[in-house]
Enzyme design. Sequence first.
Site, PDB file in Angstrom:
ATOM      1  N   GLU A   1       5.379  -8.269   4.887  1.00  0.00           N
ATOM      2  CA  GLU A   1       6.666  -7.553   4.656  1.00  0.00           C
ATOM      3  C   GLU A   1       6.041  -6.178   4.838  1.00  0.00           C
ATOM      4  OE1 GLU A   1       4.556  -8.743   2.418  1.00  0.00           O
ATOM      5  OE2 GLU A   1       3.780  -6.903   1.697  1.00  0.00           O
TER       6      GLU A   1
ATOM      7  N   LYS B   1      -4.303   0.245   3.793  1.00  0.00           N
ATOM      8  CA  LYS B   1      -3.565  -0.829   4.837  1.00  0.00           C
ATOM      9  C   LYS B   1      -4.033  -1.898   5.710  1.00  0.00           C
ATOM     10  CE  LYS B   1       0.460  -0.708   1.877  1.00  0.00           C
ATOM     11  NZ  LYS B   1       0.173  -0.924   0.694  1.00  0.00           N
TER      12      LYS B   1
ATOM     13  N   SER C   1      -4.728   7.484  -0.236  1.00  0.00           N
ATOM     14  CA  SER C   1      -4.556   6.562   0.788  1.00  0.00           C
ATOM     15  C   SER C   1      -3.932   6.597   2.171  1.00  0.00           C
ATOM     16  CB  SER C   1      -3.426   5.935  -0.319  1.00  0.00           C
ATOM     17  OG  SER C   1      -2.587   6.547  -0.444  1.00  0.00           O
TER      18      SER C   1
END
Lengths: 271, 409
Positions: B116, B94, B387
């Site tokens: 968010e 991210k 991830s």
Amino acid sequence: MRRLVDAFPAGAKRKRLVTYLCVGDPDVDESVELALACVDAGADVLELGCPFSDPTADGDTIARASQRAIAAGGGLTATLRACEAIRKRTEAPVVLFGYYNPIFVRGEAAFAASAASAGADASLVVDLPVSAAADYRRAATGAGIGVIPLVAPTSTDEHVRAIAEHAASSPFVYYVAVAGVTGGSSALASLDSAADAAVSVRERSGRPTVVGFGIDSGERAARVAARGADGVVVGSAIVRAIEEGKTSDARRRGVTALVGSLRDALERAAS
Amino acid sequence: MNRASFDGSYGAYGGRYVSETLVFALDELTRAVSEILLRDAFQAELDQLLSTYVGRPTPLTEATRLARALDPSGASLGRLFLKREDLCHTGAHKINNAIGQVLLAKKMGKTRIIAETGAGQHGVATATACALFGLPCHVYMGEEDVARQAPNVGRMKLLGAEVISVRSGSRTLKDAMNEALRDWVTNVATTHYCIGSAAGPHPYPELVARLQSVIGVEAREQILERTGALPDAAIACVGGGSNAIGLFRGFLTAKSVRLFGVEAAGDGVDTPRHAAPLTAGRVGVLHGSKSYLLCDDEGQILEAHSISAGLDYPGVGPEHAHLKDTGRARYLAATDAEALAACKTIAQTEGIIPALETAHALARIYDAAAEVSQAVGRPATVVVGFSGRGDKDLATLLAHLVTPEAGRA
């Protein structure tokens, strides 16, 4: 669409009052009665809100009403049913107000045909901006359903020109008074600039322009109308009156009193 | 690769379905992508941050013991490589996107950032970038996620962000996004909305995919260097789908590389409790773009379910919808139980605890390898988008994996 065009005759002094309620809050049958109460108390145009699970353009009040309505069986089918019931009892123009996904899932042409046969006059799809609305506009106007465009404080001149190009399909334009969601209470000064902007949009688009978002009282409605806007849209304040009423009688009285006071304020502003 | 004139359509998907108030901000952001982000100077500054702050390039780890645990004979799964986004600063991919977007927002003159978050990884990444650049940060997070990802809530607060608990709707990622959109429409002049996935209205899917493409670009170079060839398959989990699209972007034009996305099947895609719109959803419009989603016949969005907060979303990025329809990528699904089992397997064979999101991809490695090896006639070499790391999920993992009933895992 005829009824809606007639509701905004050129050169009319009367300021138009557009009232919103969320169909299914507290239930679909009562929504029909409450909509008729709005007309009896002086509303010129009814906006029937089709509740959506994810109403991103709405503030807390309408978001809560939408959740209640969906839980009570509200949705696109019920909204069309309510429209049909209302049409049997009044000639007041009806705008179906909602979000795009329910229309997309049903099919644009199928929705437009159902809306027309239910006696609706126009639709306002909050999350379908003019740039994405070409196919929908064709389907809607083909069925005789008008398309109400939004203009926001952040809108470009190009956007207003695009609206002017499609003026024939748009009985009126909805000017969003504040950058924000529904249900706020605008500062009076910001309403003045919104009304001025609405007048400018009317001049450039050639369509009557009403102002909504943040108009929750007769005082605010009158201020916008006196400054030259063609009318006002009141939504969250009506939804709040419904939310606050403990019985169907109380809800009806609350809505009637509020709409009546808005009507009176608009009459004073126009005189 | 200049796609400055790109209009936001991925085949029939994507687009910009938002209220009129936001059109201006999306136009402004689209201009900033072509006039600022695509410039060499910006890319150089971003690259510098990615290497000195984020810790890129991330390693490509060969997972031999996991490969043999999944396929003892090695007939289907030959070599297995993990693209280690879990080793990025803040513990997931991210940050690649958050650093890029917040840097862009700063250059656009925005003075406030909102985001968010579901699992909290994007919230932490955005809070981190905001701390680094000195911008105030407000993160919207569903109440249910606040409870199940408590460590990340603590991290965001420590980083100086304000975490706003969202109590509407299903109280998860979708509702956090609704609230963030409401905030943005209200504060649009000063605020940049840092969307965490390759979803949302144009230009977000392309902006996020571009910032995440560093995963695939690196993985491609690394695998070529290690094996002398492209892999036979690349596989990654898909919620909104940003890490998957980032990995895929390295291989999209290499048709020999088969692409697999793995959605969250929750209790199973044949039950109402899953988060697999590509596998078991329909086409619709949510949060500004057209894609697959979970909704009923009335068009009401359905609540998703996954044990993984980061995949617990009823929509998916529009490029994945297009890749599905064209057949360029295949989309599978893994259940909660399969993801948990995969966590335990990799932890005990490779000494790596994955995020629950990542574990969904791990759960389908063998199936993807079996399919691909059949097609190519030899054991497949597979790259997994790894991830994120599992620290944030420790409470969930312990609750499920250290109780007797889960011993079967």
